[in-house]
Write a protein that holds these residues in place. Structure first.
Motif, PDB file in Angstrom:
ATOM      1  N   GLY A  65       0.799  -1.213   0.000  1.00 21.40           N
ATOM      2  CA  GLY A  65       0.000   0.000   0.000  1.00 21.40           C
ATOM      3  C   GLY A  65       0.835   1.268   0.000  1.00 21.40           C
ATOM      4  N   ALA A  66       1.964   1.229   0.696  1.00 18.98           N
ATOM      5  CA  ALA A  66       2.836   2.401   0.779  1.00 18.98           C
ATOM      6  C   ALA A  66       3.846   2.455  -0.361  1.00 18.98           C
ATOM      7  CB  ALA A  66       3.580   2.407   2.116  1.00 18.98           C
ATOM      8  N   ARG A  67       3.953   1.352  -1.127  1.00 14.71           N
ATOM      9  CA  ARG A  67       4.973   1.243  -2.183  1.00 14.71           C
ATOM     10  C   ARG A  67       6.370   1.508  -1.622  1.00 14.71           C
ATOM     11  NH1 ARG A  67       2.885   3.936  -7.842  1.00 14.71           N
ATOM     12  NH2 ARG A  67       1.659   2.132  -8.524  1.00 14.71           N
ATOM     13  N   ASP A  68       6.593   0.946  -0.451  1.00 15.78           N
ATOM     14  CA  ASP A  68       7.842   1.169   0.259  1.00 15.78           C
ATOM     15  C   ASP A  68       8.044  -0.002   1.208  1.00 15.78           C
ATOM     16  OD1 ASP A  68      10.159   2.324   1.213  1.00 15.78           O
ATOM     17  OD2 ASP A  68       9.223   4.202   1.829  1.00 15.78           O
ATOM     18  N   GLN A  69       9.240  -0.098   1.780  1.00 17.13           N
ATOM     19  CA  GLN A  69       9.455  -1.159   2.744  1.00 17.13           C
ATOM     20  C   GLN A  69       8.670  -0.880   4.023  1.00 17.13           C
ATOM     21  OE1 GLN A  69      13.625  -1.427   3.689  1.00 17.13           O
ATOM     22  NE2 GLN A  69      13.823   0.739   4.081  1.00 17.13           N
ATOM     23  N   VAL A  70       8.485  -1.910   4.831  1.00 22.74           N
ATOM     24  CA  VAL A  70       7.710  -1.761   6.066  1.00 22.74           C
ATOM     25  C   VAL A  70       8.422  -0.786   7.000  1.00 22.74           C
ATOM     26  CG1 VAL A  70       6.667  -4.044   5.890  1.00 22.74           C
ATOM     27  CG2 VAL A  70       8.856  -3.777   7.095  1.00 22.74           C
ATOM     28  N   ALA A  71       7.647  -0.153   7.866  1.00 19.34           N
ATOM     29  CA  ALA A  71       8.170   0.899   8.748  1.00 19.34           C
ATOM     30  C   ALA A  71       9.283   0.385   9.652  1.00 19.34           C
ATOM     31  CB  ALA A  71       7.040   1.497   9.584  1.00 19.34           C
ATOM     32  N   ALA A  72       9.203  -0.893  10.046  1.00 13.67           N
ATOM     33  CA  ALA A  72      10.217  -1.454  10.952  1.00 13.67           C
ATOM     34  C   ALA A  72      11.611  -1.435  10.337  1.00 13.67           C
ATOM     35  CB  ALA A  72       9.841  -2.879  11.345  1.00 13.67           C
ATOM     36  N   LEU A  73      11.693  -1.400   9.004  1.00 12.35           N
ATOM     37  CA  LEU A  73      12.990  -1.443   8.321  1.00 12.35           C
ATOM     38  C   LEU A  73      13.405  -0.074   7.789  1.00 12.35           C
ATOM     39  CD1 LEU A  73      12.706  -4.819   6.369  1.00 12.35           C
ATOM     40  CD2 LEU A  73      13.531  -4.397   8.698  1.00 12.35           C
ATOM     41  N   GLU A  74      12.786   0.970   8.266  1.00 11.04           N
ATOM     42  CA  GLU A  74      13.148   2.316   7.810  1.00 11.04           C
ATOM     43  C   GLU A  74      14.655   2.551   7.966  1.00 11.04           C
ATOM     44  OE1 GLU A  74      12.118   7.026   8.769  1.00 11.04           O
ATOM     45  OE2 GLU A  74      11.157   5.413   9.902  1.00 11.04           O
ATOM     46  N   GLY A  75      15.258   3.049   6.899  1.00 10.92           N
ATOM     47  CA  GLY A  75      16.697   3.292   6.905  1.00 10.92           C
ATOM     48  C   GLY A  75      17.495   2.218   6.193  1.00 10.92           C
ATOM     49  N   LEU A  76      16.882   1.053   5.966  1.00  6.93           N
ATOM     50  CA  LEU A  76      17.572  -0.024   5.245  1.00  6.93           C
ATOM     51  C   LEU A  76      17.520   0.276   3.744  1.00  6.93           C
ATOM     52  CD1 LEU A  76      18.838  -2.791   6.172  1.00  6.93           C
ATOM     53  CD2 LEU A  76      16.760  -3.844   5.235  1.00  6.93           C
ATOM     54  N   PRO A  77      18.635   0.138   3.029  1.00  8.11           N
ATOM     55  CA  PRO A  77      18.627   0.501   1.617  1.00  8.11           C
ATOM     56  C   PRO A  77      17.995  -0.577   0.728  1.00  8.11           C
ATOM     57  CG  PRO A  77      20.779  -0.328   2.213  1.00  8.11           C
ATOM     58  CD  PRO A  77      19.984  -0.284   3.480  1.00  8.11           C
ATOM     59  N   TYR A  78      17.464  -0.141  -0.392  1.00  8.18           N
ATOM     60  CA  TYR A  78      17.034  -1.027  -1.475  1.00  8.18           C
ATOM     61  C   TYR A  78      16.978  -0.171  -2.731  1.00  8.18           C
ATOM     62  CZ  TYR A  78      12.334   1.009  -1.093  1.00  8.18           C
ATOM     63  OH  TYR A  78      11.273   1.874  -1.072  1.00  8.18           O
ATOM     64  N   VAL A  79      16.862  -0.795  -3.886  1.00  7.74           N
ATOM     65  CA  VAL A  79      16.854  -0.056  -5.143  1.00  7.74           C
ATOM     66  C   VAL A  79      15.419   0.202  -5.581  1.00  7.74           C
ATOM     67  CG1 VAL A  79      17.520  -0.053  -7.575  1.00  7.74           C
ATOM     68  CG2 VAL A  79      19.057  -1.028  -5.861  1.00  7.74           C
ATOM     69  N   ARG A  80      15.063   1.475  -5.699  1.00  2.00           N
ATOM     70  CA  ARG A  80      13.759   1.868  -6.234  1.00  2.00           C
ATOM     71  C   ARG A  80      13.901   2.124  -7.735  1.00  2.00           C
ATOM     72  NH1 ARG A  80       9.719   3.393  -2.774  1.00  2.00           N
ATOM     73  NH2 ARG A  80       8.752   4.785  -4.288  1.00  2.00           N
ATOM     74  N   VAL A  81      12.983   1.587  -8.505  1.00  2.46           N
ATOM     75  CA  VAL A  81      12.963   1.818  -9.950  1.00  2.46           C
ATOM     76  C   VAL A  81      11.773   2.710 -10.259  1.00  2.46           C
ATOM     77  CG1 VAL A  81      12.854   0.758 -12.232  1.00  2.46           C
ATOM     78  CG2 VAL A  81      13.996  -0.448 -10.346  1.00  2.46           C
ATOM     79  N   ILE A  82      12.039   3.839 -10.894  1.00  2.69           N
ATOM     80  CA  ILE A  82      10.987   4.792 -11.209  1.00  2.69           C
ATOM     81  C   ILE A  82      10.966   5.063 -12.705  1.00  2.69           C
ATOM     82  CG2 ILE A  82      11.121   5.889  -8.940  1.00  2.69           C
ATOM     83  CD1 ILE A  82      12.761   8.146 -10.234  1.00  2.69           C
ATOM     84  N   SER A  83       9.862   5.599 -13.180  1.00  2.00           N
ATOM     85  CA  SER A  83       9.724   5.991 -14.579  1.00  2.00           C
ATOM     86  C   SER A  83      10.376   7.349 -14.782  1.00  2.00           C
ATOM     87  CB  SER A  83       8.251   6.046 -14.961  1.00  2.00           C
ATOM     88  OG  SER A  83       7.619   7.111 -14.269  1.00  2.00           O
ATOM     89  N   PRO A  84      10.580   7.774 -16.039  1.00  2.00           N
ATOM     90  CA  PRO A  84      11.164   9.105 -16.283  1.00  2.00           C
ATOM     91  C   PRO A  84      10.375  10.254 -15.666  1.00  2.00           C
ATOM     92  CG  PRO A  84      11.293   7.788 -18.271  1.00  2.00           C
ATOM     93  CD  PRO A  84      10.463   7.002 -17.295  1.00  2.00           C
TER      94      PRO A  84
END
Length: 316
Positions: A65-84
């Protein structure tokens, strides 16, 4: 003897006794014979595969729903892929090949003007005639998305002199024993065009069959290979983060129930082997481990355009 933690969990359907197994293309349910207690063989069923369980465990890190990692893992890196135009498309947590996803490899690393494939080849320092530096590869992957060091990633890039591979450090699957088919069915009704219309496009009356299963025993198995995690050579704090990430995912998945499919909703009835982590403790541990590694992350973002747009840009 290898240093592993093994969980063996007895599962039961949350409601009723029937459950729906994984269906494989050109195979259907994965039935097999396993050794019985009396020396004979019993009909068994592969309910959930290691690759599917890796996806379920990894899903514990993500909030759709948030299109993000869960709140418990805030600060942990991952690769976001976005459109132009900046719209979120996918991430290394959602892609089957994680960091080696085509959307990452063929996308543009923000501010570098390099493709993901070019940028990562340089970051890994891959050279023909030189052996792989496994510690550097693990170090870089940790900086971009540590979860890929838990569930594995394979960079099958033909243009590279090497194709680095990280095996799964966590292996899990679910099997059922002494199974029986539970065959049922139904019909899709049409209150307007009972006899007419094209059923291929959704009209008409369409009967269907469903095969579920019952079982004397359903078991989940999880193996955590601590030796593999230690072999990355990441140091105490970063190794501890990987270990707490494993515990967080296992606790989140098995403590909260396994709704694998609409008709496959299971819960843990008993645990044999290691104690199953508690969600609150696992969350507290992983939060502390992320804070201890705050300076070790190098998150990256990738912009990916559709194939036609990328081809047009490359021809200019």
């Amino acid at each position: 003897m290898s240093n592993r933690t093994i969980y063996r969990m007895k599962l039961t359907p949350i409601i009723g006794t029937r459950f729906q197994p994984t269906g494989f293309p050109d195979l259907g349910p994965a039935l097999f014979q396993s050794p019985g207690a009396d020396g004979g063989w019993i009909e068994s069923l592969h309910v959930e595969s290691p690759q599917s369980m890796a996806n379920h465990l990894e899903a514990m890190t993500w909030n759709d729903g948030a299109r993000d990692q869960v709140a418990a893992l805030e600060g942990l890196p991952y690769v976001r892929v976005i459109s132009p135009d900046g719209e979120f498309l996918t991430s290394s947590r959602l892609e089957a090949h994680r960091l080696a996803s085509a959307y990452v490899m063929e996308g543009m690393i923000d501010e570098t003007k390099q493709s993901g494939e070019q940028w990562m080849e340089a970051a890994f320092q891959l050279q023909a005639g030189r052996p792989l530096n496994h510690q550097r590869i693990a170090d870089q992957i940790f900086r971009w998305d540590p979860v890929s060091l838990i569930h594995g990633v394979f960079f099958a890039r033909k243009a590279w002199p090497w194709q680095p591979r990280i095996a799964r450090a966590v292996t899990a699957f679910i099997d059922a024993y002494d199974v029986r088919a539970a065959v049922s069915g139904g019909v899709k009704t049409d209150s307007v065009e009972i006899k007419g219309g094209n059923t291929d496009t959704g009209y008409g009356m369409v009967p269907h069959q469903r095969t579920e299963y019952t079982a004397q025993d359903i078991k989940a198995f999880v193996s955590v290979d601590h030796d593999q995690i230690a072999s990355y050579g990441l140091g105490t704090a970063r190794t501890e983060l990987l270990e707490t990430l494993v515990a967080f995912q296992i606790a989140s998945l098995f403590r909260n129930g396994l709704r694998l499919r609409t008709a496959c909703d299971l819960e843990v009835a008993d645990v044999d082997g290691a104690d199953l982590p508690e969600v609150d403790q696992a969350t507290s541990d992983v939060r502390a481990a992320i804070a201890a590694c705050a300076g070790e992350f190098s998150p990256i973002a990738v912009t990916w355009g559709d194939r036609k747009a990328r081809k047009t840009a490359s021809e200019k």
